[in-house]
Design a protein around this motif. Structure first.
Motif, PDB file in Angstrom:
ATOM      1  N   LEU A   1       0.850  -1.186   0.000  1.00 46.87           N
ATOM      2  CA  LEU A   1       0.000   0.000   0.000  1.00 46.87           C
ATOM      3  C   LEU A   1       0.885   1.233   0.000  1.00 46.87           C
ATOM      4  N   PHE A   2       0.975   1.888  -1.144  1.00 42.40           N
ATOM      5  CA  PHE A   2       1.783   3.095  -1.296  1.00 42.40           C
ATOM      6  C   PHE A   2       3.224   2.871  -0.818  1.00 42.40           C
ATOM      7  N   GLY A   3       3.785   1.734  -1.200  1.00 41.81           N
ATOM      8  CA  GLY A   3       5.177   1.440  -0.892  1.00 41.81           C
ATOM      9  C   GLY A   3       5.413   0.803   0.459  1.00 41.81           C
ATOM     10  N   MET A   4       4.359   0.552   1.238  1.00 40.18           N
ATOM     11  CA  MET A   4       4.502  -0.064   2.557  1.00 40.18           C
ATOM     12  C   MET A   4       3.892  -1.453   2.562  1.00 40.18           C
ATOM     13  N   GLU A   5       4.546  -2.367   3.284  1.00 39.38           N
ATOM     14  CA  GLU A   5       4.014  -3.711   3.460  1.00 39.38           C
ATOM     15  C   GLU A   5       2.975  -3.680   4.590  1.00 39.38           C
ATOM     16  N   VAL A   6       1.763  -4.109   4.266  1.00 44.63           N
ATOM     17  CA  VAL A   6       0.658  -4.027   5.211  1.00 44.63           C
ATOM     18  C   VAL A   6      -0.017  -5.387   5.311  1.00 44.63           C
ATOM     19  N   THR A   7      -0.493  -5.740   6.511  1.00 41.27           N
ATOM     20  CA  THR A   7      -1.267  -6.963   6.660  1.00 41.27           C
ATOM     21  C   THR A   7      -2.742  -6.670   6.430  1.00 41.27           C
ATOM     22  N   ALA A   8      -3.453  -7.669   5.942  1.00 46.05           N
ATOM     23  CA  ALA A   8      -4.869  -7.489   5.625  1.00 46.05           C
ATOM     24  C   ALA A   8      -5.729  -7.303   6.868  1.00 46.05           C
ATOM     25  N   ALA A   9      -5.154  -7.532   8.047  1.00 47.05           N
ATOM     26  CA  ALA A   9      -5.943  -7.461   9.278  1.00 47.05           C
ATOM     27  C   ALA A   9      -5.835  -6.110   9.985  1.00 47.05           C
ATOM     28  N   ASN A  10      -5.049  -5.189   9.457  1.00 55.49           N
ATOM     29  CA  ASN A  10      -4.832  -3.919  10.153  1.00 55.49           C
ATOM     30  C   ASN A  10      -6.135  -3.175  10.427  1.00 55.49           C
ATOM     31  N   MET A  11      -7.003  -3.127   9.421  1.00 53.16           N
ATOM     32  CA  MET A  11      -8.244  -2.375   9.555  1.00 53.16           C
ATOM     33  C   MET A  11      -9.208  -3.060  10.522  1.00 53.16           C
ATOM     34  N   SER A  12      -9.493  -4.334  10.281  1.00 54.58           N
ATOM     35  CA  SER A  12     -10.469  -5.032  11.112  1.00 54.58           C
ATOM     36  C   SER A  12      -9.983  -5.206  12.546  1.00 54.58           C
ATOM     37  N   MET A  13      -8.665  -5.438  12.727  1.00 53.85           N
ATOM     38  CA  MET A  13      -8.128  -5.569  14.079  1.00 53.85           C
ATOM     39  C   MET A  13      -8.197  -4.228  14.811  1.00 53.85           C
ATOM     40  N   GLY A  14      -7.928  -3.144  14.087  1.00 56.29           N
ATOM     41  CA  GLY A  14      -8.004  -1.822  14.696  1.00 56.29           C
ATOM     42  C   GLY A  14      -9.411  -1.486  15.169  1.00 56.29           C
ATOM     43  N   MET A  15     -10.404  -2.078  14.516  1.00 57.98           N
ATOM     44  CA  MET A  15     -11.790  -1.825  14.903  1.00 57.98           C
ATOM     45  C   MET A  15     -12.126  -2.423  16.269  1.00 57.98           C
ATOM     46  N   ALA A  16     -11.302  -3.341  16.758  1.00 61.94           N
ATOM     47  CA  ALA A  16     -11.527  -3.876  18.104  1.00 61.94           C
ATOM     48  C   ALA A  16     -11.447  -2.756  19.132  1.00 61.94           C
ATOM     49  N   PHE A  17     -10.523  -1.816  18.932  1.00 62.55           N
ATOM     50  CA  PHE A  17     -10.377  -0.688  19.844  1.00 62.55           C
ATOM     51  C   PHE A  17     -11.595   0.234  19.778  1.00 62.55           C
ATOM     52  N   VAL A  18     -12.240   0.286  18.621  1.00 63.94           N
ATOM     53  CA  VAL A  18     -13.472   1.064  18.488  1.00 63.94           C
ATOM     54  C   VAL A  18     -14.550   0.486  19.404  1.00 63.94           C
ATOM     55  N   ILE A  19     -14.649  -0.847  19.424  1.00 64.38           N
ATOM     56  CA  ILE A  19     -15.654  -1.501  20.266  1.00 64.38           C
ATOM     57  C   ILE A  19     -15.337  -1.282  21.747  1.00 64.38           C
ATOM     58  N   TYR A  20     -14.065  -1.327  22.111  1.00 65.87           N
ATOM     59  CA  TYR A  20     -13.691  -1.035  23.497  1.00 65.87           C
ATOM     60  C   TYR A  20     -14.187   0.356  23.895  1.00 65.87           C
ATOM     61  N   SER A  21     -13.964   1.335  23.018  1.00 64.34           N
ATOM     62  CA  SER A  21     -14.368   2.712  23.313  1.00 64.34           C
ATOM     63  C   SER A  21     -15.881   2.819  23.477  1.00 64.34           C
ATOM     64  N   ILE A  22     -16.627   2.167  22.587  1.00 65.39           N
ATOM     65  CA  ILE A  22     -18.088   2.232  22.644  1.00 65.39           C
ATOM     66  C   ILE A  22     -18.603   1.628  23.947  1.00 65.39           C
ATOM     67  N   ILE A  23     -18.119   0.435  24.288  1.00 67.28           N
ATOM     68  CA  ILE A  23     -18.593  -0.244  25.496  1.00 67.28           C
ATOM     69  C   ILE A  23     -18.200   0.533  26.753  1.00 67.28           C
ATOM     70  N   THR A  24     -16.950   1.015  26.798  1.00 64.27           N
ATOM     71  CA  THR A  24     -16.486   1.762  27.975  1.00 64.27           C
ATOM     72  C   THR A  24     -17.256   3.056  28.139  1.00 64.27           C
ATOM     73  N   GLU A  25     -17.568   3.719  27.032  1.00 67.48           N
ATOM     74  CA  GLU A  25     -18.302   4.976  27.075  1.00 67.48           C
ATOM     75  C   GLU A  25     -19.696   4.787  27.661  1.00 67.48           C
ATOM     76  N   VAL A  26     -20.363   3.712  27.280  1.00 61.58           N
ATOM     77  CA  VAL A  26     -21.756   3.510  27.690  1.00 61.58           C
ATOM     78  C   VAL A  26     -21.869   2.766  29.018  1.00 61.58           C
ATOM     79  N   TYR A  27     -21.031   1.743  29.223  1.00 62.70           N
ATOM     80  CA  TYR A  27     -21.211   0.847  30.369  1.00 62.70           C
ATOM     81  C   TYR A  27     -20.109   0.935  31.419  1.00 62.70           C
ATOM     82  N   GLY A  28     -19.010   1.639  31.122  1.00 68.81           N
ATOM     83  CA  GLY A  28     -17.975   1.810  32.122  1.00 68.81           C
ATOM     84  C   GLY A  28     -16.762   0.898  31.951  1.00 68.81           C
ATOM     85  N   LYS A  29     -15.793   1.098  32.838  1.00 70.99           N
ATOM     86  CA  LYS A  29     -14.489   0.432  32.744  1.00 70.99           C
ATOM     87  C   LYS A  29     -14.580  -1.075  32.897  1.00 70.99           C
TER      88      LYS A  29
END
Length: 233
Positions: free
Chosen positions: A51-79
């Motif tokens: 990707l634009f001269g960089m070696e990237v794994t196909a899981a970067n996007m979907s794995m990064g979305m795990a942190f999105v779910i952490y933020s959503i759950i923590t925001e609504v339900y707490g630590k």
């Protein structure tokens, strides 16, 4: 350009998985989406593309979305609920790898065509597995803690980005250190760490809206539940 378009498709699908799960399954949907993305990421991490001269794994996007779910759950339900999400993700990852190793342990029949492919997918060394699982738990706990600590004192977009980015840095640092120190030279070590971190940082800026919509779905559900309870009290 083609790979960039496919990456965009992965982004759209990952976002839809999260939002549809939250919209129709609410809190339980967050755990379903998390487990789905974690398992898919364990398959995609073995796929490399340029990707634009960089070696990237196909899981970067979907794995990064795990942190999105952490933020959503923590925001609504707490630590505490956020920490629970980390362990749900870990359990999904652990069970997936463990069962995969069992599947590949069967002696294949003469008609089998999948053994060689599955063996490559589940060829996890103890060192890589330990690196991945340690990084997953510690970075997830850190992201949840940061988001919770900033709650009430910052805007949602700020605490989401702070928690996600610091969590990703820690995830990459722990994984690369445990997995590669002593196996590659120092220059290669830093290249792996920096390339992965830069790519994840660039991708992370486009997930904030998913957090806002996901939080709204869960809060609307919480509000409806409270209204229904008060009417029947």
């Amino acid at each position: 350009m083609y790979n960039a378009l496919v990456l965009g498709l992965e982004y759209v699908l990952s976002s839809l998985i999260i939002l549809l799960a939250l919209r129709f399954m609410k809190k339980e949907g967050a755990y379903v989406a998390l487990s789905t993305l974690i398992i898919a990421s364990n398959l995609g991490v073995a796929k490399l593309f340029n990707l634009f001269g960089m070696e990237v794994t196909a899981a970067n996007m979907s794995m990064g979305m795990a942190f999105v779910i952490y933020s959503i759950i923590t925001e609504v339900y707490g630590k505490e609920e956020g920490r629970k999400a980390v362990w749900v993700g870990f359990f999904a990852q652990f069970a997936f790898v463990l069962l995969g190793l069992v599947y590949t342990s069967y002696s294949p029949s003469s008609n089998d065509f999948a053994q060689s492919y599955l063996s490559q997918v589940f060829a996890v060394t103890p060192r890589i597995a330990f690196a991945s699982w340690t990084a997953f738990i510690l970075s997830g706990y850190t992201a949840v803690w940061i988001h919770h600590a900033l709650k009430g004192r910052t805007k949602l977009w700020l605490r989401n980005n702070a928690a996600t980015k610091i969590g990703q840095i820690l995830d990459n640092l722990i994984f690369v250190t445990i997995a590669f120190v002593g196996l590659v030279d120092l220059r290669t070590y830093f290249q792996i760490f920096l390339t992965t971190t830069i790519v994840e940082f660039l991708l992370d800026y486009i997930d904030t809206w998913v957090v806002y919509v996901g939080v709204k779905f869960l809060r609307d559900d919480e509000g409806n539940f409270e209204l229904f309870s008060s009417k029947n009290a």
